[in-house]
Design a protein around this motif. Structure first.
Motif, PDB file in Angstrom:
ATOM      1  N   TYR A  97     -64.300 -20.201  77.236  1.00  0.00           N
ATOM      2  CA  TYR A  97     -64.037 -19.050  76.368  1.00  0.00           C
ATOM      3  C   TYR A  97     -62.537 -18.990  76.164  1.00  0.00           C
ATOM      4  CZ  TYR A  97     -68.814 -17.883  77.578  1.00  0.00           C
ATOM      5  OH  TYR A  97     -70.167 -17.944  77.756  1.00  0.00           O
ATOM      6  N   ASP A  98     -62.107 -19.573  75.052  1.00  0.00           N
ATOM      7  CA  ASP A  98     -60.677 -19.756  74.862  1.00  0.00           C
ATOM      8  C   ASP A  98     -60.045 -18.503  74.260  1.00  0.00           C
ATOM      9  OD1 ASP A  98     -58.211 -20.789  74.794  1.00  0.00           O
ATOM     10  OD2 ASP A  98     -58.577 -22.273  73.232  1.00  0.00           O
ATOM     11  N   ARG A  99     -59.738 -17.547  75.125  1.00  0.00           N
ATOM     12  CA  ARG A  99     -59.063 -16.327  74.683  1.00  0.00           C
ATOM     13  C   ARG A  99     -58.340 -15.722  75.886  1.00  0.00           C
ATOM     14  NH1 ARG A  99     -63.781 -11.778  74.130  1.00  0.00           N
ATOM     15  NH2 ARG A  99     -61.984 -10.473  74.627  1.00  0.00           N
ATOM     16  N   ALA A 100     -57.492 -14.774  75.600  1.00  0.00           N
ATOM     17  CA  ALA A 100     -56.722 -14.173  76.694  1.00  0.00           C
ATOM     18  C   ALA A 100     -57.661 -13.506  77.695  1.00  0.00           C
ATOM     19  CB  ALA A 100     -55.736 -13.152  76.133  1.00  0.00           C
ATOM     20  N   CYS A 101     -57.342 -13.661  78.976  1.00  0.00           N
ATOM     21  CA  CYS A 101     -58.217 -13.124  80.019  1.00  0.00           C
ATOM     22  C   CYS A 101     -57.568 -11.901  80.662  1.00  0.00           C
ATOM     23  CB  CYS A 101     -58.473 -14.188  81.074  1.00  0.00           C
ATOM     24  SG  CYS A 101     -56.997 -14.663  81.968  1.00  0.00           S
TER      25      CYS A 101
END
Ligand SMILES: *Cc1c(COP(=O)(O)O)cnc(C)c1O
Length: 917
Positions: A809-813
């Motif tokens: 899940y390529d997004r800010a965590c």
């Protein structure tokens, strides 16, 4: 002193690497609604200092609170009833405060946890030796919850629905049993006791035991201190095919009493007596033992031993029945337990040895009989029961008169039970204490030559006594010191190593919190002391509740749950009570995403709820997450109906992602009459940023051993307070802590709608003190900084690991993220190979196999207490490992890691669950 190593400058550098200008921009990228942040910022201050207190201020503050309690270092106490004042050897205090025992994680990674595993294996062995049972687990929350789990095991094993309980069972244990069994449709029937003997009425028992009886439960010694004839009770139970369960309140008695294993199928109990301080009722130490054939059904963790290359190795055995794999079909929801308390008990028993323990038990026995004999010399006082007893007994007397009179002289005479006084006498009372006490009770001076009785003159049926001496090694103090110091050194721990463990928030634990908890005024107070003598601890509990309300926005909290899963169970009980009260009894289901922690579905099952499933045979978990890793609103709408009691979510979820549509989700759930539950184990991402109440959650549990920096202790003790909205507060367990108008604190039992009781006493108070110290040490601004740094650290790692490892899940965590190592399968490398190789680089493996929706998952959470240097070292190690995998000449290093040898969980381990001494 700061608990957060990174400077503002370093934080800026890291934000730059992440590609944002400031933290607010990062939160926007994560998707936290601005409105939630604003609400959190503007929220009313209830109790938290704006800024954290200094170490000097904290120490003074906690010392003052401790001094408001009457501590047993200065008072004389004859209080017992399931919590006993025994001497704790100095060597034990030294060993059990070692960082290598206090700050490690649950021993899932055997190579990094041999110390904890071996200590727990010894614990299991010692408990088996004392009880005469085949197998012991490595601890439960307390004696009461252990008994409830035993009753459930018996019902499942016999497929019967009734348990018979002796009326001599501790009333608090009975309450816990009722609370646990109510939602599982299991009946409890009470068997009266013989009014002369104070033991279970065998004739009644014979009449009542039948083909519906799953188990017969007795306590021995029982609540009145009397010894039961367990051989006869066992025979009656077995004659009708029921299991026989013995609960032990005072395990020291096992040093001279015949082991119950000869007659019982399950022996559970409370082992606080073995080296654990009273701490106003917790953390204490539940234990659970069974016969071999019930092992697959046992709750909790069991350690096994194996031989590999001529060397003894230890691993967790029997994991397949646990909730992280079996979810709602697991045998129990218990996850974090009381491991550190079990290690304390182990060291205690090693320090005393078999001979020392027997001597100690005899000293207890003789002193108790001496006190009874002396008091009975007074014409006005007679024993309530004539049965044999160990170190506790009941007197028929003017209870309140005696108690009040002695209180003035700083003596706790005992506990009122109906018309009599329950008294315990341990080795901590000197002859002078005792004589002085007796003189005050009987009102005439004792003759100085009066002496302790001899064992052979006590009216003790000889069949009750142990025939074979305890096989516990008899070692000297220096030998025990070396054994356990060396054992501890075979662990990784937070004080020695970096633990990038997702979902578990393994952060550094400030030492001032340990110090604050160690004051005698906290450690040495009994849970049944009168309220006016425990004002300090009640004040602390009351204020802790307020602090948690301020942090989460919730209206009330219960501090009773012993861990996260225990909070979940309580939460589900409250969900049920809420719907039942409204007459809305059709709701039988709970919606839980597949990505949830395994305890979520198993806690629901423990409360009689079904988890909503999919597939033709309704066996598959529902994956509620969409491609962005957030709840699929459309699907949730479809699933949410009048059969659903609650929706249980984790925010941020187990992928480390924030639920940006949380308000909309809450609306969907509430419109259909359901409640919204938050698994708050990930609160480390939300402090000062977003409050569960503002997100419209109705119920939330927190994990103090994660977010609020109380050490994991190698698997516990923890604490899992449960917060609720105003509407649900009346269902909270009893007692709650309240305050009168003139500033007095008291325990309130007047809650007619309460779900009951989920622990024998009030919660893991020792853990709660630490967490409160931590909260004060940080203050409101410090807590916000915690989450800020935790989030920046996680995103920094994510950004720099992206090039080599797949990000599903390529997004800010938020405070953690997951990687998928599926692409490494081409090299015949699995996620555990990489994890084990990290051990060679001095780093504890990250979380694996969870969440189950990502294949070959590695879950990473750095926490705020790691410096940029440590994070860089971790990134470097991860890149090196990636390079090692890519080269044929080095990939074996990863496959065979760690260099010290990989420890496998083999079938053989399952057969070696205890040592024969
Ligand atoms: C740790 C954890 C739990 C269980 O908490 P225990 O204290 O071990 O019982 C539940 N949910 C999540 C997300 C967790 O990380």
């Amino acid at each position: 002193m700061d608990f957060i190593p990174n400077t503002e400058k370093q934080k800026k550098e890291m934000l730059k690497v992440i590609g944002v200008k400031n933290f607010e921009e990062l939160l926007d990228k994560i998707g936290v609604p601005r409105d939630l942040m604003r609400k959190a910022k503007k929220s009313k201050s209830l109790i938290l200092p704006r800024k954290g207190l200094s170490e000097i201020e904290l120490k003074r503050y906690f010392m003052k609170l401790a001094e408001k309690n009457a501590d047993l270092g200065h008072w004389t106490s004859f209080l017992g009833a399931g919590a006993y004042e025994h001497h704790i050897p100095a060597a034990l205090e030294t060993l059990i405060t070692r960082s290598e025992f206090v700050t490690p994680y649950t021993p899932y990674q055997a190579e990094a946890s041999q110390g904890t595993l071996e200590a727990l294996f010894e614990f299991q062995s010692l408990i088996c030796e004392l009880t005469g049972m085949d197998v012991s687990n490595s601890s439960m929350y307390d004696g009461a919850t252990a008994l409830a789990e035993a009753a459930i095991l018996a019902a499942n094993a016999t497929k019967r629905k009734e348990v018979l309980v002796s009326a001599g069972l501790h009333p608090a244990y009975k309450k816990v049993l009722e609370t646990y069994l109510r939602n599982l449709n299991l009946e409890i029937r009470e068997i009266e006791y013989d009014v002369k003997l104070g033991t279970v009425d065998l004739n009644w028992l014979k009449v009542k035991t039948n083909e519906y009886t799953a188990a017969v439960i007795v306590q021995n010694p029982n609540f009145f201190g009397c010894l039961e004839d367990i051989s006869k009770v066992g025979k009656i139970a077995h004659s009708k095919g029921a299991l026989f369960i013995v609960s032990v309140l005072e395990p020291l008695s096992l040093a001279i009493l015949e082991a119950p294993g000869k007659y019982a199928d399950i022996v559970t109990g409370e082992a606080q007596s073995f080296g654990n301080p009273l701490y106003f009722g917790g953390p204490h130490l539940g234990f659970f033992t069974t016969k071999e054939k019930f092992v697959p059904r046992m709750p909790g963790r069991i350690v096994g031993r194996n031989e590999e290359n001529g060397k003894e190795v230890y691993t967790l055995a029997w994991q397949t029945r646990e909730q992280h794999i079996r979810r709602e079909t697991a045998t129990s929801n218990i996850c974090t337990n009381n491991a550190l308390n079990a290690i304390a008990a182990t060291i205690y028993l090693y320090l005393l040895g078999g001979k020392g323990l027997k001597k100690l038990a005899e000293e207890n026995l003789l002193k108790a009989h001496y006190v009874q004999k002396m008091i009975l010399a007074n014409a006005g006082i007679r024993p309530k029961f004539s049965g044999s007893f160990f170190n506790e007994f009941t007197l028929f007397c003017n209870t309140e008169g005696i108690k009040q009179k002695l209180l003035k002289d700083r003596i706790f005479a005992g506990i009122t039970w109906e018309d009599s006084l329950l008294m315990a006498v341990t080795e901590t009372k000197t002859k002078k204490d005792i004589d002085c006490f007796v003189e005050k009770v009987v009102d005439f001076p004792l003759l100085p030559e009066m002496s302790y009785p001899k064992i052979e003159y006590l009216n003790f049926p000889s069949q009750y006594l142990r025939k074979t001496p305890l096989r516990i090694p008899n070692l000297s103090e220096p030998e025990v010191m070396r054994i356990f110091t060396r054992m501890s050194q075979r662990n990784f721990s937070v004080d020695t190593h970096f633990y990038p463990l997702g979902s578990c928030t393994m952060k550094y634990n400030p030492k001032i919190c340990e110090k604050a908890t160690g004051f005698s005024g906290f450690k040495n107070i009994h849970p049944y002391q009168p309220e006016e003598t425990v004002q300090g601890i009640l004040e602390l509990g009351w204020k802790m509740e307020k602090a948690l309300c301020e942090i989460t926005g919730m209206d009330r909290f219960s501090l009773q749950p012993a861990a996260g899963a225990h909070g979940e169970l309580l939460g589900m009980m409250i969900v049920r009570a809420y719907h039942n009260e409204r007459g809305d009894t059709a709701r039988k289901k709970v919606i839980i995403p597949e990505s949830a922690h395994g305890t979520n579905p198993s806690s629901c099952a423990r409360c009689g709820y079904e988890v909503v499933k999919k597939g033709s045979n309704k066996q598959e978990d529902i994956e509620l997450l969409n491609e962005q890793g957030e709840i699929d609103i459309g699907l949730l709408k479809e699933l949410m109906n009048e059969e659903v009691a609650a929706v249980m979510l984790t925010v941020p979820n187990t992928l480390g992602l924030f639920e940006s549509k949380i308000i909309e989700i809450a609306d969907i759930v509430h419109k259909k009459g359901g409640l919204l539950y938050l698994d708050g184990a990930n609160m480390n991402a939300l402090l000062g940023i977003a409050r569960p109440k503002d997100m419209r959650f109705d119920i939330v549990h927190l994990n103090l051993h994660k977010t609020f920096s109380t050490p994991h202790g190698g698997g516990g003790p923890g604490s899992g307070p449960l917060g609720v909205t105003k509407e649900l507060a009346k269902f909270l367990p009893m007692p709650t802590i309240e305050k009168t108008e003139d500033g007095k604190y008291y325990l309130c039992y007047g809650l007619p709608k309460s779900v009951g009781k989920i622990q024998a006493f009030y919660g893991n108070i020792g853990v709660i003190i630490k967490a409160y110290a931590y909260i004060l040490a940080l203050g409101r601004s410090g807590l916000k900084k915690v989450s800020e740094n935790a989030i920046v650290n996680a995103n920094y790692l994510l950004e720099l690991l992206k090039d080599n490892y797949q990000v599903p899940y390529d997004r800010a965590c938020m405070h953690e993220f997951v990687l998928s190592l599926k692409n490494l399968e081409a090299y015949n490398i699995h996620v555990w190979d990489v994890a084990k190789r990290l051990i060679d680089y001095g780093i504890h493996p990250p979380t694996m196999r969870f969440p189950q929706i990502v294949k070959e998952v590695l879950m990473i959470e750095p926490t705020e207490t790691e410096s940029k240097e440590t994070l860089d070292r971790f990134i470097e190690a991860m890149i090196k490992i990636y390079q090692e995998i890519g080269s044929q000449s080095t990939s074996w290093k990863v496959r065979e890691a760690p260099v010290s040898g990989r420890i496998e969980e083999k079938a053989a381990t399952r057969r070696n669950l205890k040592r024969e001494y």
